[in-house]
Design an enzyme around this catalytic site. Structure first.
Site, PDB file in Angstrom:
ATOM      1  CG  HIS A  97      -1.971  -1.021   1.224  1.00  0.00           C
ATOM      2  ND1 HIS A  97      -3.031  -0.983   0.339  1.00  0.00           N
ATOM      3  CD2 HIS A  97      -2.151  -2.129   1.996  1.00  0.00           C
ATOM      4  CE1 HIS A  97      -3.823  -2.025   0.572  1.00  0.00           C
ATOM      5  NE2 HIS A  97      -3.320  -2.739   1.567  1.00  0.00           N
ATOM      6  CG  HIS A 107      -2.714  -9.450  -4.109  1.00  0.00           C
ATOM      7  ND1 HIS A 107      -3.210 -10.314  -5.080  1.00  0.00           N
ATOM      8  CD2 HIS A 107      -2.559 -10.189  -2.996  1.00  0.00           C
ATOM      9  CE1 HIS A 107      -3.369 -11.508  -4.547  1.00  0.00           C
ATOM     10  NE2 HIS A 107      -2.983 -11.470  -3.286  1.00  0.00           N
ATOM     11  CG  ASN A 109      -1.164 -16.059  -3.011  1.00  0.00           C
ATOM     12  OD1 ASN A 109      -1.571 -17.033  -3.640  1.00  0.00           O
ATOM     13  ND2 ASN A 109      -0.884 -16.099  -1.735  1.00  0.00           N
ATOM     14  CB  VAL A 110       3.426 -17.885  -5.815  1.00  0.00           C
ATOM     15  CG1 VAL A 110       3.356 -17.158  -7.152  1.00  0.00           C
ATOM     16  CG2 VAL A 110       4.524 -17.278  -4.951  1.00  0.00           C
ATOM     17  NE  ARG A 111      -3.791 -20.112  -3.888  1.00  0.00           N
ATOM     18  CZ  ARG A 111      -4.085 -19.093  -4.681  1.00  0.00           C
ATOM     19  NH1 ARG A 111      -3.336 -17.998  -4.640  1.00  0.00           N
ATOM     20  NH2 ARG A 111      -5.110 -19.159  -5.511  1.00  0.00           N
ATOM     21  CG  HIS A 176     -20.631  -6.076  -2.360  1.00  0.00           C
ATOM     22  ND1 HIS A 176     -19.608  -6.972  -2.175  1.00  0.00           N
ATOM     23  CD2 HIS A 176     -20.186  -4.895  -1.860  1.00  0.00           C
ATOM     24  CE1 HIS A 176     -18.596  -6.383  -1.577  1.00  0.00           C
ATOM     25  NE2 HIS A 176     -18.919  -5.117  -1.377  1.00  0.00           N
ATOM     26  N   GLY A 259      -7.618 -21.850  10.914  1.00  0.00           N
ATOM     27  CA  GLY A 259      -7.009 -21.503  12.192  1.00  0.00           C
ATOM     28  C   GLY A 259      -5.661 -20.849  12.050  1.00  0.00           C
ATOM     29  N   GLY A 260      -5.455 -20.139  10.952  1.00  0.00           N
ATOM     30  CA  GLY A 260      -4.190 -19.438  10.738  1.00  0.00           C
ATOM     31  C   GLY A 260      -4.040 -18.248  11.670  1.00  0.00           C
TER      32      GLY A 260
END
Length: 305
Positions: A97, A107, A109-111, A176, A259-260
């Protein structure tokens, strides 16, 4: 087929190191706080957060590796046959940011996921991508972002960029509000073909192309003068980030349902946000242009200035 989990982990932790080093160099003022944490039910991670920098108001870069006995609902919603399997999930997720409203938020992300059950073949897949959220649009920046995304896809199957660009446009859509979150980029999930080595190589290509996509934009826009009105619009638009991440984002939902660590999961949220009731930009303004022109899916690579 060999599934090399250690190689994936080594790549991801190295990627986090490289990104943090270059973001610190770009910012020139602040360093990342490093927070190592453990998850009670299995696994842990390394969260890094930079705040109040010269360029970045907040930058979060998180590595996590968690495991458990049952996949949460967010992971099995599209694949119910995996319910009840034990799992291991690891990835790097980041959101930057900037302070200057003329620098977009970004943003990436790699997973990697693997779900196993005795007597069955393991189910595994890669996912990730990167996307850009400008507050004040610039066609040069949009074109560069998508050209770099296309470059990440070029070594792979024909049509890869087009497929994952469209998926990104569809995924980062705030239903929305009936509007995109930004100008897109790449998004892929459930990637496990044609084999582990190729899917892993694609994930690495996406991760490796994030900084070349983003940092040139930061360098071009970091000295742009801005007013309180520009800043106010940036804070209002940041609210869209919060809405998407808390309502729709799979990674956020997976982290919370599994539960992270809440602090690390929610590091993607901006530090300062404003909401305004029924805000409407002035017709013909730069703020209106964001809605009327930039928040429309386009062939950005061939778009003219």
């Amino acid at each position: 087929m060999t599934i090399d989990i250690d190689a994936v982990r080594d790549y991801l932790t190295g990627l986090q190191d490289r990104i943090c080093t270059q973001i610190e160099q770009c910012d020139g003022q602040q360093k990342f706080l490093i927070d190592n944490w453990k998850r009670d039910s299995g696994g842990g991670g390394r969260t890094r957060v930079l705040t109040n920098g010269a360029i970045f108001e907040q930058a979060g870069v998180n590595f996590s590796e968690v495991y458990g006995d049952n996949l949460p609902g967010s992971a099995t919603a599209h694949r119910p046959e995996l319910a009840g399997r034990n799992f291991r999930a690891m990835g790097v997720s980041l959101v930057l940011h900037p302070l200057n409203p003329f620098i977009p938020t970004s943003h990436a992300n790699v997973r990697f996921f693997i779900a196993e059950k005795e007597g069955s073949e393991p189910a595994w897949w890669f996912g990730g991508g990167f996307d850009l959220t400008p507050y004040y649009g610039n066609t040069e920046d949009c074109r560069h972002w998508h050209q770099t995304a296309q470059s990440a896809c070029e070594p792979f199957a024909e049509g890869t960029y087009d497929k994952y660009k469209q998926w990104c446009d569809d995924y980062f859509f705030i239903k929305h509000r009936n509007e995109p979150r930004g100008i897109g980029g790449l998004f892929f999930d459930d990637l496990n073909s044609p084999d582990f080595a190729t899917a892993f190589a694609f994930m690495q290509s996406v991760g490796d192309h994030y900084l070349p996509a983003y940092l040139p934009i930061v360098e071009r826009r970091k000295s742009t003068p801005y007013s309180e009105a520009h800043r106010s619009f940036q804070l209002y638009r940041r609210g869209r980030y919060v809405e998407f991440n808390l309502v729709y984002d799979r990674g956020t939902l997976f982290g919370l349902q599994s539960g992270g660590r809440t602090e690390s999961i929610l590091m993607s949220l901006p530090p300062v946000v404003n909401w305004k009731y029924n805000y409407q930009p002035e017709a013909g303004s730069a703020e209106a242009e964001l809605y009327d022109y930039y928040l429309k899916p386009k062939d950005w690579i061939n778009e003219k200035d």
